[in-house]
Design an enzyme around this catalytic site. Structure first.
Site, PDB file in Angstrom:
ATOM      1  N   ASP A 346      -2.726  -4.530  -4.642  1.00  0.00           N
ATOM      2  CA  ASP A 346      -1.655  -3.743  -4.030  1.00  0.00           C
ATOM      3  C   ASP A 346      -2.069  -3.404  -2.597  1.00  0.00           C
ATOM      4  OD1 ASP A 346       0.708  -2.306  -3.728  1.00  0.00           O
ATOM      5  OD2 ASP A 346       0.537  -1.337  -5.678  1.00  0.00           O
ATOM      6  N   GLU A 543       6.704   6.282  -3.916  1.00  0.00           N
ATOM      7  CA  GLU A 543       5.367   6.610  -4.394  1.00  0.00           C
ATOM      8  C   GLU A 543       4.691   7.654  -3.511  1.00  0.00           C
ATOM      9  OE1 GLU A 543       2.525   3.305  -3.738  1.00  0.00           O
ATOM     10  OE2 GLU A 543       4.242   2.241  -2.927  1.00  0.00           O
TER      11      GLU A 543
END
Length: 867
Positions: A346, A543
């Site tokens: 990620d 997020e």
């Protein structure tokens, strides 16, 4: 878990070691004496069936993928690999961000893939056309074909609810809504449509689906998970991948794109719902709860898996950040589960592994990582990785395995033999971007009716209605995060030219003359209408920013304007229908009490007409959605070690049109803004953070899209990005300040940060203020915030735009902001690593000096109010 009595009880899972439950899901078979093999699921209506229960697994299963590829691929891969240099191999493993490279860089460094982050578009143009996207895709493709190896580059994009980065594209409901539809066939259809959308703009690879089985709704990514129920996630994971990859078995067809099962492993189970936090689950729970979506996705042939930011640590297991865990990446996924595709990290995820940085992490590569997402620091990463292979830190065999997997996926995706992106199927096809009827259907299936006293809904087509609430005519609110921008913020209705707001849907259904819109419900009398429709809820987040932390779930505190609107229209003699737009179930007893009917519409996307279809009687079927997340009865979730709390509405609850429910009058007890706190003593001395220079352990830094990881302000008091720069200046004495200039070309922040979190609860107990001296040289052009972080993404901020604008230009002033302003918004005072940060995205210039936290100053008469 919080409102869930226990996941096992809710799902009918038997987690006892003696249980096998093989009858429940016959696709699970024994492979030899020990390992279970999972292949194709049982079907219903031609799609994966949501099983009534799942067999309890004692160990990780082997997953039989339906995508086998071509036998000739492996020989071709060996031939290509044998002819590659080390630099070419590392280039294939490196994934930069489009804003940080040129097409020439693709040729020079031989990148195997590129990505665009949320809010990154060709030419940094939010309104980039399909032609703009395709022009850049072609440039990258041409550049890769100009390399010595001629290995085509692939482009990955976060298409998590449609091709949500692209201006004008249909955006589908977020996953939390789709979970409530309980319709795996719908998931396949939506992902087929998403693949067409991606093809229209020239990308090859979708960073979707998200398979988190969310156990704590404090997590800001809750809406990205289909359900807290792994049965739903498993069936949906299978169909999502089939849809994206065009049901591929040897090659992904011209209608498909590469799918990504993410984020492996346990992102939805972190303690307190902390993004990128610690999942303390047992291995049994990882296997039977958090792993379930991957069994479905990998069985359908998912070719890539994205590794998660979270750690996996408990009394028995100490894997730490799974980006660095060889057991998770190689032991579980590649060996036990038999995954032969590629693993991708990620965004800068390697930098969180102990001993690593964003530009160097042999641990992650040795753990099993194949493609490393290094958005900005790619050049240093390539240099470091080559050196680490040459020194023996990374075995050459590991590099060869990674590149073998990358080439295997590219061959299966058909990109070696495909023409350039602009010449492929669906390229620049406007119809491929628009799937309005499918999205509208998805909205209808997603919404859940929780209360319907006296069968208020559906309304007659002859109704005259008053519509109120901030989200009625706000497409940004109804699409949420991961839409055009990363956090979904900064969008207006004009940014959605093909969309329909909920208000517009109501107007189109009833006729504009029969609909009055008054957002704040001022100066209108509900008695003049047949009904009031209030559209309320959360505002966009993604997020990190979306984490609730220690804040309560009480919607009336999180969104006070909503209860204020309902108070103006309820009890006036006309029924009130409340439509909740948001990314998680909140404690909304006050709002439900003030409503005759209450609908959870979640984040419906661009087709607000789908909500109107349900509210007003017509040719469409009525409500059918059932909760895929239980609904809280209390404002504070259970803490670790406490017994779980009983939900107000259980998993699977949802009324049909002819049902009224039996909600009754709900308790409106409020615990306040926070659910926990206290301790830490009482501070009596100032905490100095910056006084002429950094005060250890704090260090001055600047951040911007050029380097959000932070550039240290040097001993000379200088640091510079295109968006923001700092030099020394004078406020109280010579060179005691950081003169900070935001150029107006993009967002930027100046801040002071310590390497680890510090317990500052004593300053909260002492009613302290964050205090600093400042000279404003140029007032802020755009919204400007002062914030403090409890190890990002834990943070809280206040809007200080007007405060800075009110200060006299060129004159020294002292600004005081009560610490309680931040703690009330969720700042965890026990773990503060950034006690001072100023952020804006417009032009602004100011000199900051003598930054400190001052006990008792929160009560001073000249403090800035929290609002």
């Amino acid at each position: 878990m919080h409102w869930r009595s226990t996941l096992a009880a809710v799902l009918g899972l038997t987690l006892a070691a003696s249980a096998t439950s093989a009858v429940a899901a016959p696709e699970a078979q024994q492979h030899g004496p020990k390992q279970t093999v999972i292949g194709q699921p049982r079907t219903e209506h031609g799609c994966a069936r949501i099983e009534k229960s799942l067999p309890t697994l004692k160990d990780w299963p082997r997953v039989e993928s339906q995508l086998k590829g071509d036998r000739k691929d492996e020989a071709r891969i060996k031939q290509i690999l044998a002819n590659m240099t080390l630099a070419e191999k590392v280039g294939q493993m490196t994934q930069p961000e489009i804003a940080a490279i040129t097409a020439q860089d693709v040729t020079t460094y031989g990148f195997g893939s590129v990505l665009n982050g949320g809010g990154s578009w060709p030419g940094a143009n939010k309104k980039a056309t399909p032609q703009d996207w395709l022009k850049l895709a072609d440039a990258y493709w041409d550049a890769s074909k100009a390399t010595r190896t001629k290995i085509p580059v692939i482009w990955g994009i976060d298409a998590v609810h449609g091709n949500n980065n692209v201006y004008g594209a249909t955006v589908f409901p977020h996953n939390i809504g789709l979970g409530a539809a309980h319709d795996p066939c719908l998931i396949r259809d939506i992902n087929e449509a998403t693949a067409e959308q991606i093809r229209a703009t020239g990308q090859d690879w979708a960073f979707a689906p998200t398979l988190a089985v969310v156990q704590d709704d404090r997590w800001g990514r809750t809406y990205e998970g289909f359900s807290e129920d792994p049965r739903i996630t498993r069936a949906y994971g299978f169909e999502a991948v089939k849809g994206l990859q065009d049901n591929a078995r040897k090659r992904i067809g011209e209608d498909g794109v590469i799918a990504t099962a993410k984020h492996f492993l346990g992102d939805g189970g972190t303690t307190g719902g902390k993004d990128q936090g610690v999942n303390a689950a047992s291995e049994k729970d990882m296997i039977n709860i958090h792993g379930q979506g991957y069994y479905g996705a990998l069985a359908a042939g998912a070719q890539t898996v994205m590794i998660s930011f979270n750690s996996w640590t408990n009394d028995v297991i100490n894997e730490g950040k799974v980006h660095g865990s060889k057991y998770v990446q190689t032991g579980i996924l590649k060996e036990k589960m038999g995954f032969d595709g590629l693993l991708v990290s990620d965004w800068n995820g390697i930098g969180q592994v102990t001993g690593c940085t964003n530009a160097s992490c042999p641990q992650a590569i040795n753990a099993g990582m194949d493609i490393i997402m290094v958005p900005n620091d790619w050049k240093a990463f390539i240099t470091n990785t080559i050196a680490q292979v040459e020194s023996g830190q990374i075995p050459m065999a590991r590099i060869d395995d990674a590149v073998t997997r990358i080439l295997r996926v590219k061959l299966r995706a058909g990109v070696f033999d495909a023409p350039k992106p602009s010449q492929r199927e669906h390229a620049n096809d406007q119809d491929a971007l628009l799937h309005k009827e499918l999205a509208r259907k998805a909205v209808r299936e997603s919404a859940v009716l929780l209360k319907n006293e006296k069968r208020v809904l559906p309304l007659s087509k002859r109704s005259k209605v008053l519509v109120v609430g901030k989200s009625a005519d706000n497409i940004g609110n109804q699409t949420g995060g991961w839409t055009l921008s990363w956090q979904g913020t900064g969008n207006t209705n004009a940014d959605f030219p093909n969309a329909t707001s909920i208000l517009k849907g109501i107007q189109d259904t009833l006729g504009a003359a029969n609909v009055t819109f008054a957002e704040t419900a001022d100066n209108v009398d509900p008695k003049n209408y047949d009904a009031v429709i209030a559209v309320i809820g959360e505002t966009p987040y993604a997020e990190g920013v979306g984490d609730l932390g220690k804040r309560s779930f009480e919607a009336a505190r999180l969104q006070p304007q909503d209860i204020a609107v309902l108070d103006k229209v309820s009890g006036k003699g006309k029924p009130v229908i409340t439509v909740y737009v948001g990314g998680r179930a909140l404690y909304m007893n006050k709002e439900i009490n003030r409503s005759d009917a209450f609908v959870a519409a979640w984040l419906p996307g661009t087709e607000g007409q789908g909500v109107a279809d349900l509210l007003i009687r017509g040719r469409h079927n009525g409500f059918s959605g059932k909760l895929s997340y239980s609904w809280p009865a209390e404002a504070c979730p259970a803490l670790p070690g406490e017994p779980a709390k009983t939900p107000l509405f259980k998993l699977g609850y949802g009324l049909r049109d002819w049902q009224t429910g039996n909600v009754g009058k709900l308790d409106e007890t409020s615990p306040g803004a926070l659910c926990s706190g206290g301790g830490g003593g009482t501070a009596t001395e100032d905490l100095e953070i910056f006084n002429r220079t950094d005060i250890a352990p704090y260090q001055a830094m600047i951040g911007s899209p050029e380097n959000w990881g932070g550039t240290v302000v040097g001993p000379d008091g200088q640091a510079s990005h295109a968006e923001i720069n700092v030099v020394q200046s004078d406020v109280n004495v010579q060179q005691d300040a950081l003169k900070t200039t935001w150029t107006g070309t993009g967002p930027g922040q100046v801040y002071l940060q310590s390497p680890t979190g510090v317990d500052l609860r004593g300053y909260g107990n002492a009613n302290a203020a964050i205090q600093f001296d400042v000279i404003v040289h140029q007032a802020p052009a755009n919204r400007t915030v002062v914030s403090a972080h409890c190890v990002y993404p834990c943070m809280a901020e206040i809007d200080a735009t007007q405060a800075f604008r009110n200060l006299p230009v060129g004159q020294k002033a002292t600004v005081k902001i009560p610490v309680s302003c931040f703690s009330d918004k969720g700042l965890d005072l026990e773990n503060v690593n950034t006690p001072f940060l100023v952020y804006t995205d417009g032009a602004f210039q100011a000199s900051f000096a003598n930054v400190r936290w001052v006990p008792k100053a929160g009560a001073d008469p000249d403090v800035i109010p929290c609002t």
